[in-house]
Design a protein around this motif. Structure first.
Motif, PDB file in Angstrom:
ATOM      1  N   LYS A 192      -0.049  -0.151   6.626  1.00  0.00           N
ATOM      2  CA  LYS A 192       0.590  -1.448   6.411  1.00  0.00           C
ATOM      3  C   LYS A 192       1.266  -1.959   7.676  1.00  0.00           C
ATOM      4  O   LYS A 192       1.142  -3.124   8.047  1.00  0.00           O
ATOM      5  CB  LYS A 192       1.631  -1.346   5.279  1.00  0.00           C
ATOM      6  CG  LYS A 192       1.114  -0.838   3.961  1.00  0.00           C
ATOM      7  CD  LYS A 192       2.202  -0.791   2.902  1.00  0.00           C
ATOM      8  CE  LYS A 192       3.366   0.113   3.281  1.00  0.00           C
ATOM      9  NZ  LYS A 192       2.955   1.538   3.425  1.00  0.00           N
ATOM     10  N   ARG A 236       5.924  -0.797   0.293  1.00  0.00           N
ATOM     11  CA  ARG A 236       5.302   0.450  -0.149  1.00  0.00           C
ATOM     12  C   ARG A 236       5.050   0.427  -1.651  1.00  0.00           C
ATOM     13  O   ARG A 236       5.878  -0.023  -2.432  1.00  0.00           O
ATOM     14  CB  ARG A 236       6.211   1.628   0.203  1.00  0.00           C
ATOM     15  CG  ARG A 236       5.630   2.986  -0.148  1.00  0.00           C
ATOM     16  CD  ARG A 236       6.594   4.104   0.183  1.00  0.00           C
ATOM     17  NE  ARG A 236       6.937   4.116   1.607  1.00  0.00           N
ATOM     18  CZ  ARG A 236       7.759   5.011   2.142  1.00  0.00           C
ATOM     19  NH1 ARG A 236       8.346   5.918   1.371  1.00  0.00           N
ATOM     20  NH2 ARG A 236       8.006   4.972   3.440  1.00  0.00           N
ATOM     21  N   ILE A 285      -0.665   4.355   4.887  1.00  0.00           N
ATOM     22  CA  ILE A 285      -1.997   3.773   4.729  1.00  0.00           C
ATOM     23  C   ILE A 285      -2.344   2.779   5.836  1.00  0.00           C
ATOM     24  O   ILE A 285      -3.514   2.419   6.018  1.00  0.00           O
ATOM     25  CB  ILE A 285      -2.120   3.085   3.349  1.00  0.00           C
ATOM     26  CG1 ILE A 285      -3.587   2.927   2.924  1.00  0.00           C
ATOM     27  CG2 ILE A 285      -1.392   1.749   3.343  1.00  0.00           C
ATOM     28  CD1 ILE A 285      -4.268   4.235   2.655  1.00  0.00           C
ATOM     29  N   GLY A 309      -6.019  -0.481   1.381  1.00  0.00           N
ATOM     30  CA  GLY A 309      -6.586   0.765   0.874  1.00  0.00           C
ATOM     31  C   GLY A 309      -6.983   1.691   2.009  1.00  0.00           C
ATOM     32  O   GLY A 309      -6.819   1.362   3.191  1.00  0.00           O
ATOM     33  N   PRO A 310      -7.521   2.872   1.673  1.00  0.00           N
ATOM     34  CA  PRO A 310      -7.950   3.811   2.714  1.00  0.00           C
ATOM     35  C   PRO A 310      -9.088   3.229   3.547  1.00  0.00           C
ATOM     36  O   PRO A 310      -9.839   2.360   3.108  1.00  0.00           O
ATOM     37  CB  PRO A 310      -8.437   5.026   1.909  1.00  0.00           C
ATOM     38  CG  PRO A 310      -7.811   4.878   0.559  1.00  0.00           C
ATOM     39  CD  PRO A 310      -7.702   3.413   0.316  1.00  0.00           C
ATOM     40  N   HIS A 336      -6.415   8.284   4.703  1.00  0.00           N
ATOM     41  CA  HIS A 336      -5.158   7.818   5.298  1.00  0.00           C
ATOM     42  C   HIS A 336      -5.138   8.244   6.764  1.00  0.00           C
ATOM     43  O   HIS A 336      -5.054   9.436   7.074  1.00  0.00           O
ATOM     44  CB  HIS A 336      -3.955   8.438   4.580  1.00  0.00           C
ATOM     45  CG  HIS A 336      -3.717   7.878   3.216  1.00  0.00           C
ATOM     46  ND1 HIS A 336      -4.686   7.855   2.248  1.00  0.00           N
ATOM     47  CD2 HIS A 336      -2.604   7.325   2.653  1.00  0.00           C
ATOM     48  CE1 HIS A 336      -4.196   7.316   1.137  1.00  0.00           C
ATOM     49  NE2 HIS A 336      -2.941   6.981   1.379  1.00  0.00           N
ATOM     50  N   GLY A 366       0.819  -1.203   0.000  1.00  0.00           N
ATOM     51  CA  GLY A 366       0.000   0.000   0.000  1.00  0.00           C
ATOM     52  C   GLY A 366       0.852   1.251   0.000  1.00  0.00           C
ATOM     53  O   GLY A 366       2.086   1.198   0.071  1.00  0.00           O
ATOM     54  N   GLU A 367       0.194   2.396  -0.079  1.00  0.00           N
ATOM     55  CA  GLU A 367       0.893   3.674  -0.084  1.00  0.00           C
ATOM     56  C   GLU A 367       1.468   3.968   1.290  1.00  0.00           C
ATOM     57  O   GLU A 367       1.079   3.373   2.296  1.00  0.00           O
ATOM     58  CB  GLU A 367      -0.074   4.793  -0.492  1.00  0.00           C
ATOM     59  CG  GLU A 367      -0.707   4.618  -1.854  1.00  0.00           C
ATOM     60  CD  GLU A 367      -1.755   5.678  -2.131  1.00  0.00           C
ATOM     61  OE1 GLU A 367      -1.721   6.743  -1.483  1.00  0.00           O
ATOM     62  OE2 GLU A 367      -2.626   5.439  -2.984  1.00  0.00           O
TER      63      GLU A 367
END
Length: 247
Positions: free
Chosen positions: A50, A181, A48, A206-207, A240, A44-45
């Motif tokens: 993780k 990431r 977020i 995800g968010p 986020h 994930g970004e």
């Protein structure tokens, strides 16, 4: 760093709002580990969540009395040699080193800067073979989780050794639990991409949903915010939670 058993399994997921599906995937990964090699890469970004899911997995694994070998590399360490391997073996090295053949013992000691190389660098093949022997030996006693947070920053030599081990496991109860990431890693850490590719299942984070986002913020430090302020905050950080707390 080796993590022993403790009574934190249920605590790992406690307070993790809006991640029931993700935590369920981690539980399924751990449930299946005694049957043989497995892998789960949480992607994930940045910011977020993780690491939150990854930490919950570590707590659950330790509560099951699984042995956990962990590393949390930073971007500044990505160009070092075998820094991650030192993290993973830091708590178990002395108890397993004596069982290795002398060439593997020497290679591992030199790679981890515990012995003078005597004019020549460690042979990567011997380091990889030693790491595989260590993992197999440890897994003979209990299921073992190799846990790496921010896989994209794992140094190249460690990533190569880890990929070597993962490709050669047979029926050993060894699992890779990693976070990575997205978007992908840069050229410095491309070796880690091979680890992720062979690591089994990939779980995309995800968010959070608006209701879960609001509940988490209120449980933290946003109790006095209005509903309108929550909606604006959610829109500004796109769900986020990390950035939500920062804002």
């Amino acid at each position: 760093m080796a993590v022993g058993a403790h009574a934190a399994g249920s605590h790992g997921a406690r307070g993790v709002l809006g991640r029931g599906g993700e935590l369920g995937a981690v539980t399924a990964f751990l449930d299946g580990l005694p049957s043989g090699p497995a892998g789960l890469v949480v992607e994930g970004e940045a910011g977020i969540g993780k690491t939150t899911v990854w930490l919950a997995g570590l707590a659950d694994a330790a509560a099951r009395s699984y042995l956990v070998l962990s590393s949390r590399p930073a971007e500044s360490e990505a160009t070092l040699s075998f820094a991650g391997l030192g993290d993973l073996l830091g708590g178990v090295l002395e108890r397993v080193l004596g069982g290795l053949p002398p060439p593997q013992q020497h290679a591992l000691r030199v790679a981890l800067l515990l012995q003078d190389p005597a004019g020549r660098p460690p042979e990567h093949g011997a380091v990889c073979a030693a790491f595989l022997a260590v993992i197999r030996g440890l897994a003979a006693d209990s299921p073992l989780v190799i846990a790496v947070d921010d896989l994209q920053w794992l140094d190249g030599p460690t990533a190569v050794a880890l990929g070597y081990v993962l490709r050669r496991l047979g029926t050993e109860p060894v699992g890779l639990l990693a976070s990575a990431r997205l978007p992908g890693a840069d050229a410095v850490s491309m070796a880690a991409t091979g680890v992720a590719a062979g690591g089994g299942e990939h779980l995309r984070i995800g968010p959070r949903a608006p209701a879960d986002f609001e509940a988490a913020i209120r449980a933290g430090r946003g109790r006095l915010l209005s509903r309108l302020a929550f909606r604006r905050l959610f829109d500004a950080c796109r769900g986020h939670l990390f950035y939500g707390f920062e804002l």
